[in-house]
Structures are given as C-alpha cells and as structure tokens.
Scaffold this motif. Structure first.
Motif: not given
Length: 85
Positions: A50-67
């Motif tokens: 859960f923690w690994v995949h939540l971190l992956l998802a939050l990082t991807s959300l932040a990068l997607g928002l920035a892009i």
C-alpha cells in the motif's frame, strides 16, 4: 523558452490523463479487498504494498499536475501572441 501549440496541447492532455489515471488507481488501491493493500482488509493496517503504491501514485499525480500546468501556460502564451503570416 517558448512551447509550440502542439507541444502545449500534448502536455495539457498528458496532465489531464495522468490525473484521471492515478486518481482512479488510488481509489482502487483504497478499495482493495484482496489483502494486498491492507492486512485482512482492515484499513488500520496498511501493508508495504500500500505505502509503495501510494507514494508512486502521489508522485505521479504531482508530476502530472506540474506537466499539465506547463501545458496550460504554454497554451495561454500562444493565445496572447499576435497572428503571424
């Protein structure tokens, strides 16, 4: 740096796609009843999965928002330029 209109649209679309995909992923991760995300289906006992995949998802959300933000800024900048030709 100037972005072309085509590049700006691509970045904007990527940002929207990323937000939709990763938001859905987090929702599905939270609903997991198979025992991978939570021990025994108990939401008070998240697993390492859960923690690994939540971190992956939050990082991807932040990068997607920035892009996506870069793409929108590029589109706004191309709208302000006078037409050439």
């Amino acid at each position: 740096m100037k972005l072309s209109r085509r590049t700006s649209w691509f970045l904007s679309a990527f940002g929207v796609w990323s937000l939709v995909i990763w938001t859905t992923f987090v929702k599905n991760l939270w609903k997991d009843s198979g025992g991978q995300a939570f021990t025994g289906g108990d939401h008070s006992q998240p697993t390492a999965f859960f923690w690994v995949h939540l971190l992956l998802a939050l990082t991807s959300l932040a990068l997607g928002l920035a892009i996506g933000t870069l793409g929108l800024r590029g589109l706004r900048a191309t709208r302000r330029e006078p037409a050439t030709g």
